[in-house]
Design a protein around this motif. Structure first.
Motif, mmCIF file in Angstrom:
data_model
loop_
_atom_site.group_PDB
_atom_site.id
_atom_site.type_symbol
_atom_site.label_atom_id
_atom_site.label_comp_id
_atom_site.label_asym_id
_atom_site.label_seq_id
_atom_site.Cartn_x
_atom_site.Cartn_y
_atom_site.Cartn_z
ATOM 1 N N LEU A 152 0.807 -1.210 0.000
ATOM 2 C CA LEU A 152 0.000 0.000 0.000
ATOM 3 C C LEU A 152 0.844 1.265 0.000
ATOM 4 C CD1 LEU A 152 -2.805 -1.019 2.536
ATOM 5 C CD2 LEU A 152 -2.792 -1.240 0.042
ATOM 6 N N HIS A 153 2.154 1.133 0.092
ATOM 7 C CA HIS A 153 3.024 2.300 0.053
ATOM 8 C C HIS A 153 3.195 2.781 -1.389
ATOM 9 C CE1 HIS A 153 4.537 0.763 4.038
ATOM 10 N NE2 HIS A 153 4.414 2.049 4.298
ATOM 11 N N PRO A 154 3.174 4.100 -1.599
ATOM 12 C CA PRO A 154 3.472 4.596 -2.943
ATOM 13 C C PRO A 154 4.951 4.382 -3.256
ATOM 14 C CG PRO A 154 3.318 6.416 -1.393
ATOM 15 C CD PRO A 154 2.915 5.185 -0.641
ATOM 16 N N HIS A 155 5.255 4.157 -4.516
ATOM 17 C CA HIS A 155 6.632 3.859 -4.895
ATOM 18 C C HIS A 155 7.547 5.076 -4.786
ATOM 19 C CE1 HIS A 155 5.418 -0.089 -6.103
ATOM 20 N NE2 HIS A 155 4.578 0.365 -7.025
ATOM 21 N N ASP A 156 6.970 6.262 -4.710
ATOM 22 C CA ASP A 156 7.795 7.474 -4.689
ATOM 23 C C ASP A 156 8.115 7.962 -3.274
ATOM 24 O OD1 ASP A 156 5.323 8.428 -3.886
ATOM 25 O OD2 ASP A 156 4.919 9.510 -5.739
ATOM 26 N N GLY A 157 7.696 7.203 -2.250
ATOM 27 C CA GLY A 157 8.086 7.529 -0.890
ATOM 28 C C GLY A 157 7.298 8.641 -0.230
ATOM 29 N N ARG A 190 0.816 14.150 -0.907
ATOM 30 C CA ARG A 190 0.712 13.003 -0.004
ATOM 31 C C ARG A 190 -0.133 11.933 -0.676
ATOM 32 N NH1 ARG A 190 -1.184 17.347 4.137
ATOM 33 N NH2 ARG A 190 0.815 18.190 4.886
ATOM 34 N N TYR A 191 0.053 10.696 -0.210
ATOM 35 C CA TYR A 191 -0.735 9.579 -0.740
ATOM 36 C C TYR A 191 -1.787 9.220 0.305
ATOM 37 C CZ TYR A 191 -1.769 5.187 -3.119
ATOM 38 O OH TYR A 191 -2.393 4.164 -3.792
ATOM 39 N N TRP A 192 -3.030 8.946 -0.163
ATOM 40 C CA TRP A 192 -4.147 8.703 0.746
ATOM 41 C C TRP A 192 -4.695 7.293 0.584
ATOM 42 C CZ3 TRP A 192 -6.573 12.106 4.277
ATOM 43 C CH2 TRP A 192 -6.001 13.383 4.350
ATOM 44 N N LEU A 193 -4.976 6.658 1.733
ATOM 45 C CA LEU A 193 -5.697 5.390 1.795
ATOM 46 C C LEU A 193 -7.054 5.680 2.428
ATOM 47 C CD1 LEU A 193 -2.807 3.119 3.134
ATOM 48 C CD2 LEU A 193 -3.574 3.349 0.762
ATOM 49 N N LEU A 194 -8.117 5.352 1.730
ATOM 50 C CA LEU A 194 -9.463 5.738 2.148
ATOM 51 C C LEU A 194 -10.316 4.511 2.450
ATOM 52 C CD1 LEU A 194 -10.061 8.193 -0.843
ATOM 53 C CD2 LEU A 194 -9.177 8.815 1.423
ATOM 54 N N MET A 227 -3.817 -1.166 6.088
ATOM 55 C CA MET A 227 -3.834 0.285 5.926
ATOM 56 C C MET A 227 -3.170 0.979 7.111
ATOM 57 S SD MET A 227 -7.748 0.734 4.543
ATOM 58 C CE MET A 227 -7.665 2.515 4.330
ATOM 59 N N MET A 228 -3.503 0.544 8.314
ATOM 60 C CA MET A 228 -2.951 1.172 9.508
ATOM 61 C C MET A 228 -1.438 1.001 9.566
ATOM 62 S SD MET A 228 -5.735 0.571 12.563
ATOM 63 C CE MET A 228 -5.703 -1.213 12.491
ATOM 64 N N ARG A 229 -0.982 -0.154 9.156
ATOM 65 C CA ARG A 229 0.462 -0.390 9.195
ATOM 66 C C ARG A 229 1.187 0.470 8.156
ATOM 67 N NH1 ARG A 229 3.257 -6.046 10.749
ATOM 68 N NH2 ARG A 229 5.412 -5.431 10.464
ATOM 69 N N ALA A 230 0.549 0.694 7.011
ATOM 70 C CA ALA A 230 1.191 1.454 5.939
ATOM 71 C C ALA A 230 1.166 2.950 6.188
ATOM 72 C CB ALA A 230 0.505 1.143 4.609
ATOM 73 N N ALA A 231 0.158 3.453 6.923
ATOM 74 C CA ALA A 231 -0.059 4.896 7.042
ATOM 75 C C ALA A 231 0.854 5.535 8.083
ATOM 76 C CB ALA A 231 -1.514 5.171 7.395
#
Length: 352
Positions: A152-157, A190-194, A227-231
């Motif tokens: 779930l992480h974006p590749h651009d950090g 920023r990258y968002w997880l919804l 999601m929680m782990r990635a955010a």
């Protein structure tokens, strides 16, 4: 081989019970599921699902673990409450987290915040026992499995912001924050997880799904732990996701939380979100201290072994090591409603 039944009525119960199922298998036991009919599409290959009371009787579980507020009293086995969320004070205690329905034999609590209250209730009622075990839903957060959430992480950090709202309309931030979250996603820094609660208005879900793209992704409640782990930060309201997230030691921005606390950054208007996120991503020491203090109060376990403690507590109860129980209340009306709910999920009847 011991047999265990996992009982789920809502989508958000699956990530609570699946880590427990893994613990059961690892211990050499057998796990089966009984779920509400609408959850059938979400069951994974290899998960044994029982569809009728007669199948449950043949399976003969030694225990039934429920992440719901009720459990069919007519199923065999010790009835164990493992909870579907933390107490976030949405309602009065007599209607919410600490409501005793007279259906469970054992309550496996998450931490001191719930243990002390349930132990007091156990002394008052006498017909159930309480053991503090930790919560199986959070086991993957502390399991050491670096793969959890990594996809779930974006590749651009970029920094990852997670958004999760409660379904209670009067407490939900979903409508009030939609415009601002949409603007933030469009900005792209920023990258968002919804995600929204499974019971949310379908039109609201459609609105948030429309935000998906290169800067955001919408996921179901079954993916909440990943999601929680990635955010890096959570934006929410009076949702139990706030407590689940903060156990990791990460900051949370809440919108008009019903009972705001020092470990939250609570805002009142959507235009305050950006400043709150900046604070969350560069938290002062005082905020970090409050987060750690609260996390230890609600869930001190950090070893990823809550499931093991639940099985041990259930075994101890079954062996009589936790002491005798007083008779349960008759609960005629509640049991009748449970039977009718069961019949709504199955094609057969209790006499099958």
């Amino acid at each position: 081989m011991q047999r265990h039944l996992l009982f789920a009525t809502t989508l958000y119960a699956l990530p609570v019970l699946r880590p427990l199922a893994e613990t059961i298998h690892a211990s050499g036991g057998e796990a089966a599921w009984f779920v509400a009919s609408e959850l059938a599409p979400y069951m994974k290959e290899g998960e044994q699902v029982l569809r009728h009371a007669r199948e449950v009787r043949r399976f003969a579980p030694s225990a039934v673990y429920s992440a719901s507020n009720w459990v069919p009293h007519f199923f065999p086995g010790v009835k164990v409450q493992v909870f579907h969320g933390f107490n976030v004070e949405k309602r009065e205690s007599t209607r919410g987290h600490f409501r005793i329905r007279g259906l469970f034999d054992l309550y496996c609590t998450q931490g001191p915040a719930t243990t002390e209250s349930f132990q007091q209730l156990a002394r008052e009622h006498g017909h159930f026992k309480v053991v503090e075990t930790g919560w199986p839903k959070l086991d993957p957060l502390f399991s050491g499995d670096s793969a959890t959430g990594s996809d779930l992480h974006p590749h651009d950090g970029r920094v990852v912001c997670m958004y999760a709202a409660t379904f209670t309309e009067s407490l939900s931030s979903a409508r009030a924050l939609f415009g601002e979250i949409g603007r933030q996603i469009a900005r792209g820094d920023r990258y968002w997880l919804l995600t929204l609660h499974p019971k949310s208005d379908p039109e609201l879900v459609r609105m948030y799904r429309s935000l998906e793209g290169p800067n955001a992704r919408y996921l179901e409640a079954v993916d909440l732990v990943s999601m929680m782990r990635a955010a890096d930060v959570l934006v929410s309201d009076t949702s139990s996701a706030v407590s689940e997230f903060i156990v990791q030691g990460k900051p949370v921005v809440t919108f008009r939380n019903r009972a705001p606390r020092p470990h939250m950054i609570d805002i009142q208007t959507a235009d305050q979100l950006e400043a709150a996120l900046q604070t969350a991503l560069n938290p002062p020491d005082a905020l970090i201290d409050e987060i750690q203090r609260y996390a230890l109060h609600i869930h001190p376990a950090r070893d990823g072994r809550s499931g093991e403690r639940i099985l041990a507590a259930t075994d101890a109860f079954a062996r009589g090591e936790l002491g005798p129980l007083a008779p349960k209340p008759l609960n005629v009306w509640r049991k009748l409603k449970g039977r009718l709910r069961y019949l709504g999920w199955t094609e057969g009847s209790l006499s099958d």
